[in-house]
Design a protein around this motif. Structure first.
Motif, PDB file in Angstrom:
ATOM      1  N   THR A  18      36.834  39.004  18.218  1.00  0.00           N
ATOM      2  CA  THR A  18      36.487  37.694  18.787  1.00  0.00           C
ATOM      3  C   THR A  18      37.724  37.091  19.447  1.00  0.00           C
ATOM      4  O   THR A  18      37.648  36.523  20.538  1.00  0.00           O
ATOM      5  N   GLN A  36      33.984  46.324   9.549  1.00  0.00           N
ATOM      6  CA  GLN A  36      34.190  47.631  10.188  1.00  0.00           C
ATOM      7  C   GLN A  36      33.345  47.836  11.439  1.00  0.00           C
ATOM      8  O   GLN A  36      32.769  48.887  11.660  1.00  0.00           O
ATOM      9  N   ASP A 123      37.652  26.291  12.053  1.00  0.00           N
ATOM     10  CA  ASP A 123      36.479  25.413  12.192  1.00  0.00           C
ATOM     11  C   ASP A 123      35.683  25.336  10.891  1.00  0.00           C
ATOM     12  O   ASP A 123      34.838  24.460  10.735  1.00  0.00           O
TER      13      ASP A 123
HETATM   14  N1  LIG Z   1      33.296  30.326  12.136  1.00  0.00           N
HETATM   15  C1  LIG Z   1      33.980  31.259  12.811  1.00  0.00           C
HETATM   16  N2  LIG Z   1      33.545  32.524  12.836  1.00  0.00           N
HETATM   17  C2  LIG Z   1      34.282  33.435  13.507  1.00  0.00           C
HETATM   18  C3  LIG Z   1      35.481  33.101  14.178  1.00  0.00           C
HETATM   19  N3  LIG Z   1      35.985  34.209  14.736  1.00  0.00           N
HETATM   20  C4  LIG Z   1      35.122  35.210  14.445  1.00  0.00           C
HETATM   21  N4  LIG Z   1      34.092  34.745  13.711  1.00  0.00           N
HETATM   22  C5  LIG Z   1      32.944  35.514  13.193  1.00  0.00           C
HETATM   23  O1  LIG Z   1      33.415  36.483  12.262  1.00  0.00           O
HETATM   24  C6  LIG Z   1      32.618  37.678  12.329  1.00  0.00           C
HETATM   25  C7  LIG Z   1      33.510  38.875  12.546  1.00  0.00           C
HETATM   26  O2  LIG Z   1      34.089  38.807  13.833  1.00  0.00           O
HETATM   27  P1  LIG Z   1      34.764  40.084  14.524  1.00  0.00           P
HETATM   28  O3  LIG Z   1      35.497  39.577  15.732  1.00  0.00           O
HETATM   29  O4  LIG Z   1      33.762  41.160  14.728  1.00  0.00           O
HETATM   30  O5  LIG Z   1      35.799  40.509  13.389  1.00  0.00           O
HETATM   31  P2  LIG Z   1      36.831  41.747  13.369  1.00  0.00           P
HETATM   32  O6  LIG Z   1      38.055  41.301  12.678  1.00  0.00           O
HETATM   33  O7  LIG Z   1      36.990  42.285  14.745  1.00  0.00           O
HETATM   34  O8  LIG Z   1      36.043  42.771  12.450  1.00  0.00           O
HETATM   35  P3  LIG Z   1      36.204  44.403  12.363  1.00  0.00           P
HETATM   36  O9  LIG Z   1      36.062  44.949  13.754  1.00  0.00           O
HETATM   37  O10 LIG Z   1      35.078  44.793  11.490  1.00  0.00           O
HETATM   38  O11 LIG Z   1      37.537  44.670  11.755  1.00  0.00           O
HETATM   39  C8  LIG Z   1      31.607  37.440  13.457  1.00  0.00           C
HETATM   40  O12 LIG Z   1      30.397  37.013  12.883  1.00  0.00           O
HETATM   41  C9  LIG Z   1      32.242  36.326  14.279  1.00  0.00           C
HETATM   42  O13 LIG Z   1      31.314  35.535  14.991  1.00  0.00           O
HETATM   43  C10 LIG Z   1      35.929  31.723  14.146  1.00  0.00           C
HETATM   44  O14 LIG Z   1      36.943  31.322  14.678  1.00  0.00           O
HETATM   45  N5  LIG Z   1      35.134  30.864  13.416  1.00  0.00           N
END
Ligand SMILES: Nc1nc2c(ncn2[C@@H]2O[C@H](COP(=O)(O)OP(=O)(O)OP(=O)(O)O)[C@@H](O)[C@H]2O)c(=O)[nH]1
Ligand SMILES: [Mg+2]
Length: 293
Positions: A18, A36, A123
């Motif tokens: 994200t 993952q 947030d």
């Molecule tokens: N509330 C909130 N949710 C977030 C934020 N950033 C990411 N998310 C949520 O967290 C979840 C995981 O987000 P990813 O970006 O896929 O996380 P990642 O670290 O890349 O995960 P892996 O690829 O599995 O290692 C998703 O449902 C996103 O929408 C944020 O700033 N606030």
């Protein structure tokens, strides 16, 4: 001129992908609420003023349970060597430094790069809690900066980029100004389909999925792609779940994938999906190589 290589590290699900997308200002890496999600190192390149920043998103650091997990961990290691800056991402909801994050702190200390702690998902928590986390982590390790952000709400991203620009070296640029990722169109299509599987399927099913584009052809003189892709799963029972009653789940996966691919590639898409079983591919070195070289 300045240029810097920056790797994003952290536990699964903390929001690394994200963040990559927020930095890039467009969707490059797939995102889901399941841990993952990311399996590869994925680059986003941004050029701002006289600075070029090359960010690498990585799979979440975890204890591998199969050969795919081991491969993902190798990818993380390869992505952390020789970079200028490490962004260590944590979840603001953490109540303390978890044992898993403690291990990452030790790991980050051993990397020869500048390090920034990024507290994501602010947030979802109160300001006082963020201050507590800042105190805990700054007692544990020296960071160039500790930056609270919300990748989801695009909050704090500009500040983070400015802090990175301050600490990257003078250097020529490595990429053309109009390049924004190292992902091919084919990879983007495969990942988009996998994302829809992650979002629409539960339990073990989506984790055992790999997607392969069989053919991708642009029709002459038309803004239209014909794409054929196979969704591989690990078991026969999973195949039934992916297809769903009367094919409804596969249809949904196809519709959502097509909508996203059309946006990302800025073209109309005719997408055909097949589902095949590749028994236990995540733990079979040879089968794994077909999907993750
Ligand atoms: N509330 C909130 N949710 C977030 C934020 N950033 C990411 N998310 C949520 O967290 C979840 C995981 O987000 P990813 O970006 O896929 O996380 P990642 O670290 O890349 O995960 P892996 O690829 O599995 O290692 C998703 O449902 C996103 O929408 C944020 O700033 N606030
Ligand atoms: Mg990810």
């Amino acid at each position: 001129m300045k240029s810097g290589f920056i790797t994003i590290l952290g536990r699964p699900n903390v929001g690394k992908s994200t963040l990559l997308n927020a930095i890039a200002g467009q969707k490059i890496a797939i995102v889901s609420s399941k841990p993952q999600t990311t399996r590869n190192a994925i680059k986003a390149i941004i050029t701002k003023g006289d600075s070029q920043l090359i960010f690498t998103d990585t799979p979440g650091i975890h204890k591998p349970k199969n050969k795919l997990g081991e491969k993902m961990n190798e990818t993380i290691k390869d992505s952390q060597d020789g970079v200028d800056v490490i962004l260590f991402l944590i979840d603001a909801n953490d109540k303390a430094i978890t044992p898993a994050n403690q291990k990452i702190v030790e790991r980050v200390k051993g990397i020869k790069a500048k390090r920034i702690l990024v507290i994501n998902k602010v947030d979802e928590v109160k300001k006082e809690h963020i201050l507590e986390l800042i105190k805990l982590y700054s007692d544990e390790c020296d960071f160039e900066a500790i930056i609270p952000i919300s990748a989801l709400k695009n909050d704090g991203i500009k500040h983070l980029i400015d802090e990175i620009i301050k600490i990257i070296p003078e250097s020529p640029w490595y990429y053309d100004e109009d390049e924004f990722t190292d992902q091919t169109e084919r990879q983007i299509v495969e990942e988009t389909i996998r994302e829809k599987c992650l979002r629409l399927l539960d339990e073990e099913v989506p984790h055992g999925i790999a997607v392969e584009v069989i053919s991708m052809k642009k029709r002459p003189r038309k803004k239209l792609y014909d794409i054929d892709a196979t969704i591989y799963c690990e078991r026969k029972s999973h195949k039934g779940i992916i297809i769903g009653k009367d094919g409804v789940t596969l249809k949904r996966i196809g519709e959502r994938s097509r909508a996203d691919i059309e946006k990302m590639l800025d073209t109309k898409v005719n997408l055909k999906l097949w589902v095949k079983v590749k028994e236990g591919w995540r733990d079979d070195a040879n089968k794994l190589k077909e999907f993750y070289k």
